[in-house]
Design an enzyme around this catalytic site. Structure first.
Site, PDB file in Angstrom:
ATOM      1  N   ASP A   8     -16.992 -10.625  -4.123  1.00 39.80           N
ATOM      2  CA  ASP A   8     -17.684  -9.563  -4.860  1.00 39.80           C
ATOM      3  C   ASP A   8     -17.094  -9.325  -6.242  1.00 39.80           C
ATOM      4  O   ASP A   8     -17.830  -9.086  -7.209  1.00 39.80           O
ATOM      5  CB  ASP A   8     -17.694  -8.255  -4.059  1.00 39.80           C
ATOM      6  N   LYS A  46       0.797  -1.224   0.000  1.00 40.64           N
ATOM      7  CA  LYS A  46       0.000   0.000   0.000  1.00 40.64           C
ATOM      8  C   LYS A  46       0.830   1.275   0.000  1.00 40.64           C
ATOM      9  O   LYS A  46       0.370   2.331  -0.471  1.00 40.64           O
ATOM     10  CB  LYS A  46      -0.942   0.011   1.203  1.00 40.64           C
TER      11      LYS A  46
END
Length: 324
Positions: free
Chosen positions: A214, A57
């Protein structure tokens, strides 16, 4: 007929790599003959658990934050995250001489919260099951005049994350397939952009926890699908829908999604600890879990794997891995 231009390009990833040079770590690529023999392929592990803040990140957070105008940097940065992006933005802000306010779920791992505060950030908490973190962070940023850097819905964030795959290709050479963890979709969007830009024939496979599928459902439906907020040990992948920008990239470039169970993730964490001698957090272990459990299908000759992070405290690691 008009077509929507790509959100990011290979040149964007290369530009991010130049910006991150000397700031982000160039993380190691590990090999294991034992792993190769178990899965029947040559596996190259890009170990972002050795990145600054312990996860990939930092690449996207710094790439985005470093492009802010001086007057905006002076006002500060806001972000929302379950942990790794929180730490990344906090460290990026400190490196750039500004401040950060992070919206984090109340049940975020204690080690990630402590690290975020350790980098000097202010933390605002919320309930991930009943409250909307995007709305909370957006209102906070507007009220305080802060620049909002989301964890994946930003071209500079996606391009920054793609530098991990770019480095892997530079070091390892051509890959037949690349396995990448999928949460909001920023890492795999950047990775797919870099890899397909260099070798279009490389197969890009995302890996999600079974409870948080998802992206798999969305790719199959051809549109973004929402699911209930998943309950999984892979907290970094506990999202209810893919990002809009990331999905626009991933629906074009991602070839498939593999799903892994929490037990398979635990087994991969144990394997990484016992045989590879590295500590990997649950979300970072999902691609390795897919390999070990045979969830990625028939493997080609050379397979790259992005180990996305290693932020887990000793108590939680022992709890998940059976006292290892």
């Amino acid at each position: 007929m008009t077509t929507t231009p790509p959100t990011i390009t290979l040149d964007d990833v290369r530009d991010a790599a130049a910006r991150l040079k000397g700031v982000a770590h160039r993380t190691p690529v590990l090999r294991s003959r034992t792993l190769d023999a178990l899965v029947g392929a040559e596996v190259l592990l890009k170990c972002e658990n050795f990145q600054r803040v312990g996860a990939f990140k930092f690449r996207g957070a710094y790439n985005a934050a470093s492009r802010l105008a001086p007057e905006q940097l002076a006002r500060g940065i806001a972000a929302y995250s379950s942990g790794n992006h929180a730490q990344a933005v906090a460290l990026a802000a400190r490196e750039l001489g500004t401040t950060a306010v992070i919206v984090m779920p109340e049940d975020a791992p204690g080690s990630k919260r402590a690290a975020t505060q350790g980098y000097g950030a202010e933390i605002v908490t919320y309930d991930r099951y009943t409250e909307d973190r995007v709305a909370i962070a957006g209102a906070l940023a507007a009220d305080r005049g802060l620049a909002l850097i989301p964890p994946y819905e930003h071209p500079h964030v996606m391009a920054g994350q793609g530098t991990a795959a770019l480095e892997l290709m530079e070091e390892a050479g051509e890959l037949d397939a690349l396995l990448v963890p999928v949460g909001g979709g920023g890492l795999i969007a950047g990775s797919a952009t870099a890899v397909k830009g260099l070798r279009p024939g490389t197969r890009i496979v995302g890996v999600e926890p079974e409870a948080g599928d998802d992206t798999k459902r969305s790719l199959e439906a051809g549109r973004r699908v929402e699911i209930p907020v998943p309950r999984t040990i892979a907290d970094g992948q506990a999202l209810h829908t893919p990002g809009e920008l990331t999905f626009s990239v991933n629906r074009r470039l991602v070839d498939g999604i593999a799903l892994v169970s929490d037990d398979e993730i635990r087994a991969a964490m144990r394997f990484a600890f016992e045989r590879l001698k590295i500590v990997v957090e649950p979300s970072g272990a999902t691609p390795l879990a897919a390999l070990l459990a045979g969830r990625a299908g028939t493997l080609p000759r050379r397979v790259g794997v992005i180990i996305s992070g290693g932020n887990i405290d000793t108590g939680r690691f022992a709890e998940l891995c059976g006292g290892v």
